[in-house]
Write an enzyme that holds these catalytic residues in place. Structure first.
Site, PDB file in Angstrom:
ATOM      1  N   ALA A 158      54.477  36.923  37.841  1.00 30.58           N
ATOM      2  CA  ALA A 158      54.029  38.209  38.376  1.00 30.58           C
ATOM      3  C   ALA A 158      55.065  38.734  39.366  1.00 30.58           C
ATOM      4  CB  ALA A 158      52.686  38.039  39.070  1.00 30.58           C
ATOM      5  N   THR A 159      55.020  40.027  39.612  1.00 30.34           N
ATOM      6  CA  THR A 159      55.894  40.635  40.611  1.00 30.34           C
ATOM      7  C   THR A 159      55.046  41.500  41.534  1.00 30.34           C
ATOM      8  OG1 THR A 159      56.297  42.532  39.165  1.00 30.34           O
ATOM      9  CG2 THR A 159      57.938  40.782  39.105  1.00 30.34           C
TER      10      THR A 159
ATOM     11  N   SER B 115      55.168  45.053  42.792  1.00 27.32           N
ATOM     12  CA  SER B 115      55.876  46.239  42.291  1.00 27.32           C
ATOM     13  C   SER B 115      56.767  46.831  43.384  1.00 27.32           C
ATOM     14  CB  SER B 115      54.876  47.299  41.826  1.00 27.32           C
ATOM     15  OG  SER B 115      54.041  46.775  40.830  1.00 27.32           O
TER      16      SER B 115
ATOM     17  N   HIS C 199      54.416  51.833  44.304  1.00 29.56           N
ATOM     18  CA  HIS C 199      53.187  51.808  45.106  1.00 29.56           C
ATOM     19  C   HIS C 199      52.916  53.193  45.686  1.00 29.56           C
ATOM     20  CE1 HIS C 199      53.662  47.179  45.692  1.00 29.56           C
ATOM     21  NE2 HIS C 199      52.826  47.441  44.714  1.00 29.56           N
TER      22      HIS C 199
ATOM     23  N   HIS D  40      43.689  37.882  37.144  1.00 32.93           N
ATOM     24  CA  HIS D  40      43.202  36.828  36.247  1.00 32.93           C
ATOM     25  C   HIS D  40      43.827  35.455  36.515  1.00 32.93           C
ATOM     26  CE1 HIS D  40      46.339  37.400  32.785  1.00 32.93           C
ATOM     27  NE2 HIS D  40      46.901  37.466  33.955  1.00 32.93           N
TER      28      HIS D  40
ATOM     29  N   ASP E 260      39.185  39.190  33.926  1.00 27.73           N
ATOM     30  CA  ASP E 260      40.079  39.905  33.008  1.00 27.73           C
ATOM     31  C   ASP E 260      39.949  41.406  33.283  1.00 27.73           C
ATOM     32  OD1 ASP E 260      41.464  41.083  30.982  1.00 27.73           O
ATOM     33  OD2 ASP E 260      40.507  39.960  29.359  1.00 27.73           O
ATOM     34  N   GLY E 261      40.993  41.948  33.887  1.00 27.34           N
ATOM     35  CA  GLY E 261      40.968  43.354  34.298  1.00 27.34           C
ATOM     36  C   GLY E 261      40.908  44.340  33.149  1.00 27.34           C
TER      37      GLY E 261
ATOM     38  N   THR F 286      47.683  40.921  30.118  1.00 28.65           N
ATOM     39  CA  THR F 286      47.610  39.944  29.020  1.00 28.65           C
ATOM     40  C   THR F 286      46.342  39.105  29.081  1.00 28.65           C
ATOM     41  OG1 THR F 286      48.658  38.299  30.424  1.00 28.65           O
ATOM     42  CG2 THR F 286      50.123  39.597  29.014  1.00 28.65           C
TER      43      THR F 286
HETATM   44  N1  SAH Z   1      49.941  45.508  42.141  1.00 28.50           N
HETATM   45  C1  SAH Z   1      50.499  44.183  42.115  1.00 28.50           C
HETATM   46  C2  SAH Z   1      51.181  43.986  40.765  1.00 28.50           C
HETATM   47  C3  SAH Z   1      51.300  42.571  40.377  1.00 28.50           C
HETATM   48  S1  SAH Z   1      52.102  42.333  38.784  1.00 28.50           S
HETATM   49  C4  SAH Z   1      51.487  44.032  43.234  1.00 28.50           C
HETATM   50  O1  SAH Z   1      52.221  44.987  43.483  1.00 28.50           O
HETATM   51  O2  SAH Z   1      51.565  42.969  43.847  1.00 28.50           O
HETATM   52  C5  SAH Z   1      50.750  42.500  37.686  1.00 28.50           C
HETATM   53  C6  SAH Z   1      49.610  41.550  37.902  1.00 28.50           C
HETATM   54  O3  SAH Z   1      48.667  41.732  36.850  1.00 28.50           O
HETATM   55  C7  SAH Z   1      50.000  40.074  37.865  1.00 28.50           C
HETATM   56  O4  SAH Z   1      49.584  39.490  39.072  1.00 28.50           O
HETATM   57  C8  SAH Z   1      49.231  39.509  36.667  1.00 28.50           C
HETATM   58  O5  SAH Z   1      48.791  38.171  36.861  1.00 28.50           O
HETATM   59  C9  SAH Z   1      48.068  40.491  36.573  1.00 28.50           C
HETATM   60  N2  SAH Z   1      47.419  40.569  35.259  1.00 28.50           N
HETATM   61  C10 SAH Z   1      48.016  40.561  34.036  1.00 28.50           C
HETATM   62  N3  SAH Z   1      47.080  40.633  33.060  1.00 28.50           N
HETATM   63  C11 SAH Z   1      45.863  40.702  33.690  1.00 28.50           C
HETATM   64  C12 SAH Z   1      44.515  40.783  33.220  1.00 28.50           C
HETATM   65  N4  SAH Z   1      44.221  40.824  31.916  1.00 28.50           N
HETATM   66  N5  SAH Z   1      43.531  40.841  34.139  1.00 28.50           N
HETATM   67  C13 SAH Z   1      43.800  40.787  35.475  1.00 28.50           C
HETATM   68  N6  SAH Z   1      45.059  40.703  35.981  1.00 28.50           N
HETATM   69  C14 SAH Z   1      46.080  40.657  35.093  1.00 28.50           C
END
Ligand code: SAH
Length: 223
Positions: free
Chosen positions: A57-58, A60, A65, A111, A144-145, A218
């Site tokens: 993960a990153t 952003s 933002h 997730h 799961d988002g 994912t």
């Molecule tokens: N807004 C965050 C972005 C993080 S990167 C920030 O700036 O810190 C995207 C994030 O989405 C990751 O942490 C990843 O684990 C999460 N993610 C990916 N698929 C997901 C899903 N199906 N449900 C919930 N989170 C998910």
């Protein structure tokens, strides 16, 4: 040109984003000034670039933002309910919490359990962050988002911080009327930001904005 906004302090970064026209609204600027990015980004917190936070993960880039806040701003008012999907570091969740104030609620959905814990730990680094969590104004939930978070719906604003493979209908269903969804959507090799408005009469309007590069939304990794 985004790199030109990098600073050596949180205020320096935010002021540079504003000077370069990437933040245009004072409410967004104030909220970003109030959340110390060094609590959420492990390295080079004041660079205007994404940073790795583990688990693929990153966090952003700051200009993304800012753009998300500016797009959702009409729906980020005192008392608003907000869903932040893919909350990762928790940084943007904290900025949303500043924007909706003490009567608002922000739910971060992530997730990967260690990232849920990371966001909570990051927020606990400041007294006001601890207050936001302890009061229940901010919650981080493992789920799961792609399905949104029905228990907290309906929302004034939904932000998705990872690229969706399709337009998930659950997300629009969980919006208030009016309400707004900000979501990167993958289309072949490209990803674009979509802003989806649910109008007062319940009709839905979808606008395609600019091209982006996000981590994909994912299936959860096998534990
Ligand atoms: N807004 C965050 C972005 C993080 S990167 C920030 O700036 O810190 C995207 C994030 O989405 C990751 O942490 C990843 O684990 C999460 N993610 C990916 N698929 C997901 C899903 N199906 N449900 C919930 N989170 C998910």
């Amino acid at each position: 040109m985004a790199w030109r906004s990098s600073g050596s302090t949180n205020a320096g970064l935010v002021n540079n984003l504003a000077q370069n026209g990437l933040i245009t609204n004072d409410r967004v600027k104030d909220a970003m000034l109030q959340v110390d990015r060094s609590h959420y980004a492990p390295t080079s917190p004041f660079d205007d670039s994404p940073q790795l936070i583990g688990h693929q993960a990153t966090i952003s880039a700051p200009h993304m933002h800012a753009s998300a806040c500016e797009s959702l701003l009409p729906f980020l008012n005192p008392g608003s309910r907000v869903l932040d999907i893919g909350s990762g570091s928790g940084y943007l969740t904290a900025v949303f919490a500043k924007l909706v104030g003490e009567t608002g609620t922000v739910i971060g959905v992530e997730h990967i359990q260690p990232l849920v814990a990371l966001a909570q730990a990051n927020m606990r680094k400041s007294a006001d962050g601890r207050q936001m969590l302890d009061s229940g104004r901010v919650r981080f939930i493992k789920a799961d988002g792609r399905k949104g978070w029905k228990d907290g719906a309906p929302y004034d604003a939904i932000h998705v911080g990872a690229a969706a493979a399709e337009h998930h209908v659950e997300l629009t269903e969980q919006l208030k009327a009016p309400g707004r969804l900000f979501v990167p959507v993958a289309e072949g090799w490209m990803q674009h930001i979509y802003v989806v408005d649910k109008k007062s009469d319940g009709s839905v309007e979808r606008k395609k904005l600019y091209g982006v590069q996000y981590v994909p939304l994912t299936d959860a990794p096998v534990e």
